[in-house]
Design a protein around this motif. Sequence first.
Motif, PDB file in Angstrom:
ATOM      1  N   SER A  28       0.812  -1.217   0.000  1.00  0.00           N
ATOM      2  CA  SER A  28       0.000   0.000   0.000  1.00  0.00           C
ATOM      3  C   SER A  28       0.849   1.272   0.000  1.00  0.00           C
ATOM      4  O   SER A  28       0.326   2.375  -0.146  1.00  0.00           O
ATOM      5  CB  SER A  28      -0.914   0.006   1.231  1.00  0.00           C
ATOM      6  OG  SER A  28      -0.138  -0.032   2.424  1.00  0.00           O
ATOM      7  N   THR A  29       2.147   1.136   0.170  1.00  0.00           N
ATOM      8  CA  THR A  29       3.031   2.300   0.243  1.00  0.00           C
ATOM      9  C   THR A  29       3.215   2.930  -1.133  1.00  0.00           C
ATOM     10  O   THR A  29       3.528   2.249  -2.106  1.00  0.00           O
ATOM     11  CB  THR A  29       4.414   1.902   0.801  1.00  0.00           C
ATOM     12  OG1 THR A  29       4.251   1.297   2.085  1.00  0.00           O
ATOM     13  CG2 THR A  29       5.322   3.119   0.922  1.00  0.00           C
ATOM     14  N   ILE A  30       3.027   4.229  -1.195  1.00  0.00           N
ATOM     15  CA  ILE A  30       3.320   4.978  -2.421  1.00  0.00           C
ATOM     16  C   ILE A  30       4.834   5.074  -2.546  1.00  0.00           C
ATOM     17  O   ILE A  30       5.519   5.432  -1.596  1.00  0.00           O
ATOM     18  CB  ILE A  30       2.712   6.391  -2.360  1.00  0.00           C
ATOM     19  CG1 ILE A  30       1.200   6.322  -2.208  1.00  0.00           C
ATOM     20  CG2 ILE A  30       3.099   7.201  -3.596  1.00  0.00           C
ATOM     21  CD1 ILE A  30       0.557   7.659  -1.876  1.00  0.00           C
ATOM     22  N   THR A  31       5.371   4.747  -3.708  1.00  0.00           N
ATOM     23  CA  THR A  31       6.820   4.814  -3.887  1.00  0.00           C
ATOM     24  C   THR A  31       7.164   5.720  -5.072  1.00  0.00           C
ATOM     25  O   THR A  31       6.517   5.646  -6.118  1.00  0.00           O
ATOM     26  CB  THR A  31       7.424   3.421  -4.120  1.00  0.00           C
ATOM     27  OG1 THR A  31       6.818   2.817  -5.268  1.00  0.00           O
ATOM     28  CG2 THR A  31       7.220   2.540  -2.901  1.00  0.00           C
ATOM     29  N   TRP A  32       8.157   6.538  -4.862  1.00  0.00           N
ATOM     30  CA  TRP A  32       8.653   7.425  -5.911  1.00  0.00           C
ATOM     31  C   TRP A  32      10.138   7.198  -6.110  1.00  0.00           C
ATOM     32  O   TRP A  32      10.854   6.788  -5.189  1.00  0.00           O
ATOM     33  CB  TRP A  32       8.456   8.889  -5.509  1.00  0.00           C
ATOM     34  CG  TRP A  32       7.123   9.491  -5.831  1.00  0.00           C
ATOM     35  CD1 TRP A  32       5.976   8.839  -6.164  1.00  0.00           C
ATOM     36  CD2 TRP A  32       6.814  10.895  -5.837  1.00  0.00           C
ATOM     37  NE1 TRP A  32       4.965   9.734  -6.371  1.00  0.00           N
ATOM     38  CE2 TRP A  32       5.438  11.011  -6.176  1.00  0.00           C
ATOM     39  CE3 TRP A  32       7.537  12.043  -5.580  1.00  0.00           C
ATOM     40  CZ2 TRP A  32       4.807  12.247  -6.277  1.00  0.00           C
ATOM     41  CZ3 TRP A  32       6.914  13.272  -5.671  1.00  0.00           C
ATOM     42  CH2 TRP A  32       5.554  13.381  -6.019  1.00  0.00           C
ATOM     43  N   ARG A  33      10.595   7.482  -7.317  1.00  0.00           N
ATOM     44  CA  ARG A  33      12.031   7.578  -7.598  1.00  0.00           C
ATOM     45  C   ARG A  33      12.348   9.038  -7.889  1.00  0.00           C
ATOM     46  O   ARG A  33      11.686   9.673  -8.715  1.00  0.00           O
ATOM     47  CB  ARG A  33      12.430   6.713  -8.796  1.00  0.00           C
ATOM     48  CG  ARG A  33      12.298   5.217  -8.574  1.00  0.00           C
ATOM     49  CD  ARG A  33      12.839   4.478  -9.803  1.00  0.00           C
ATOM     50  NE  ARG A  33      12.756   3.026  -9.636  1.00  0.00           N
ATOM     51  CZ  ARG A  33      11.756   2.284 -10.073  1.00  0.00           C
ATOM     52  NH1 ARG A  33      10.749   2.853 -10.696  1.00  0.00           N
ATOM     53  NH2 ARG A  33      11.760   0.977  -9.905  1.00  0.00           N
ATOM     54  N   MET A  34      13.359   9.556  -7.215  1.00  0.00           N
ATOM     55  CA  MET A  34      13.795  10.923  -7.468  1.00  0.00           C
ATOM     56  C   MET A  34      15.273  10.927  -7.789  1.00  0.00           C
ATOM     57  O   MET A  34      16.052  10.245  -7.116  1.00  0.00           O
ATOM     58  CB  MET A  34      13.538  11.815  -6.253  1.00  0.00           C
ATOM     59  CG  MET A  34      13.927  13.271  -6.479  1.00  0.00           C
ATOM     60  SD  MET A  34      13.597  14.319  -5.051  1.00  0.00           S
ATOM     61  CE  MET A  34      15.264  14.819  -4.640  1.00  0.00           C
ATOM     62  N   GLN A  35      15.674  11.661  -8.824  1.00  0.00           N
ATOM     63  CA  GLN A  35      17.098  11.793  -9.136  1.00  0.00           C
ATOM     64  C   GLN A  35      17.510  13.252  -8.986  1.00  0.00           C
ATOM     65  O   GLN A  35      16.800  14.165  -9.421  1.00  0.00           O
ATOM     66  CB  GLN A  35      17.412  11.323 -10.561  1.00  0.00           C
ATOM     67  CG  GLN A  35      18.918  11.373 -10.885  1.00  0.00           C
ATOM     68  CD  GLN A  35      19.258  10.704 -12.199  1.00  0.00           C
ATOM     69  OE1 GLN A  35      18.830   9.573 -12.464  1.00  0.00           O
ATOM     70  NE2 GLN A  35      20.021  11.389 -13.028  1.00  0.00           N
ATOM     71  N   THR A  36      18.646  13.457  -8.359  1.00  0.00           N
ATOM     72  CA  THR A  36      19.213  14.787  -8.203  1.00  0.00           C
ATOM     73  C   THR A  36      20.324  15.002  -9.217  1.00  0.00           C
ATOM     74  O   THR A  36      20.924  14.040  -9.713  1.00  0.00           O
ATOM     75  CB  THR A  36      19.773  14.991  -6.779  1.00  0.00           C
ATOM     76  OG1 THR A  36      20.428  16.263  -6.694  1.00  0.00           O
ATOM     77  CG2 THR A  36      20.765  13.910  -6.401  1.00  0.00           C
ATOM     78  N   TYR A  37      20.576  16.247  -9.526  1.00  0.00           N
ATOM     79  CA  TYR A  37      21.697  16.612 -10.402  1.00  0.00           C
ATOM     80  C   TYR A  37      23.031  16.318  -9.738  1.00  0.00           C
ATOM     81  O   TYR A  37      24.064  16.223 -10.402  1.00  0.00           O
ATOM     82  CB  TYR A  37      21.642  18.123 -10.703  1.00  0.00           C
ATOM     83  CG  TYR A  37      22.061  18.939  -9.507  1.00  0.00           C
ATOM     84  CD1 TYR A  37      23.362  19.426  -9.386  1.00  0.00           C
ATOM     85  CD2 TYR A  37      21.184  19.155  -8.442  1.00  0.00           C
ATOM     86  CE1 TYR A  37      23.767  20.120  -8.256  1.00  0.00           C
ATOM     87  CE2 TYR A  37      21.580  19.840  -7.324  1.00  0.00           C
ATOM     88  CZ  TYR A  37      22.870  20.329  -7.234  1.00  0.00           C
ATOM     89  OH  TYR A  37      23.265  20.992  -6.100  1.00  0.00           O
ATOM     90  N   ALA A  38      23.049  16.215  -8.400  1.00  0.00           N
ATOM     91  CA  ALA A  38      24.282  16.138  -7.621  1.00  0.00           C
ATOM     92  C   ALA A  38      24.813  14.716  -7.527  1.00  0.00           C
ATOM     93  O   ALA A  38      24.049  13.755  -7.450  1.00  0.00           O
ATOM     94  CB  ALA A  38      24.042  16.690  -6.210  1.00  0.00           C
ATOM     95  N   GLY A  39      26.136  14.608  -7.513  1.00  0.00           N
ATOM     96  CA  GLY A  39      26.771  13.330  -7.245  1.00  0.00           C
ATOM     97  C   GLY A  39      26.595  12.955  -5.788  1.00  0.00           C
ATOM     98  O   GLY A  39      26.077  13.734  -4.975  1.00  0.00           O
ATOM     99  N   ALA A  40      27.041  11.765  -5.425  1.00  0.00           N
ATOM    100  CA  ALA A  40      26.775  11.240  -4.086  1.00  0.00           C
ATOM    101  C   ALA A  40      27.342  12.117  -2.975  1.00  0.00           C
ATOM    102  O   ALA A  40      26.661  12.375  -1.969  1.00  0.00           O
ATOM    103  CB  ALA A  40      27.334   9.826  -3.974  1.00  0.00           C
TER     104      ALA A  40
END
Length: 344
Positions: A28-40
Amino acid sequence: MTTRRKFLTTAAVGAAVSPLATPAIAQSTITWRMQTYAGAALGEHVAKPAIDLFNKIAGDRMQIELFYADQLVPTGELFRAMQRGTIDAVQSDDDSMASPTEVTVFGGYFPFGCRYSLDVPVLFNQYGLDKIWKEEYAKVGVQHVSAGSWDPCHFATKDPIHSLEDLKGKRIFTFPTAGRFLSQFGVVPVTLPWEDIEVAMQTGELDGVAWSGITEDYTVGWADVTNYFLTNNISGAWIGHFFANQGRWDELPEDLKTLFQVCCEQSHYYRQHWYWGGEAKLRVNGEKMKLTSIPDAEWETVEDAAQVFWDEIAAQSETKAKVVQIFKDYNADMRKAGRPYRYT
């Protein structure tokens, strides 16, 4: 690249799990993927604290999986990936992710648009930029969530820069709009994946970077492969944002939208003091790069050139003209206000 292609393929056809995904959570958990411009290394400061906070508070209701620069798609493809729903959310400037909007040129480092980091939230929240950004991104199916400031834009180079003449022929990694502006002074803008910059400096493919302030130079390792830091900058603050795919955003309950917005604002606040303090501390106590400066009278020619550049941008469209006028009005107000808002 194999992993990236597999991710894009499976995401496009609605596969259940990416090979990069975290362990399974409640259905039931909503899951998103987010990518940042920044390296680790940089992402540890500019992205991860906000996402960790969101995940902690949201719990089983929603979780956001954070990816760093180029892990899922190249930075230049971030907008398209988010627009079509391959990625749910993005942290970036408009310029780097090549968004097809009228405001793209103002993202990242708009030459001399800002003197200090506080200029950015004031421009967005009090001078009308937030409304313009939201309208522009609504046209292309993306939710503009929040704008904030990052660090100023300085040169970090192998060779010392003492005059504009020293910039000629230098191969510099920088942002698209900043590169266009700097090219008139003989700078050769170079575009490379973020993670390749340190090696490119070591191999001689690059002569320097104009992508950040001194805090990032130390944080991401560029201070280890450059020798000099130019105290003159072409902008006092980078303009960056949090974005979301419009459909994913519309599906969220209002309280989760609010939570995400609050966490973005907390991220903006953290960067305000992290960069502001770091820029000064490392200039004073940093041991890896020697400070150099171009005399104020000579640097004034660069500032004057920025006003010509602004007018060229304003002539391109009604929306761009409106944004440029806001920058002009704001900076005029700051000069009239005097100290501490502007010293010159």
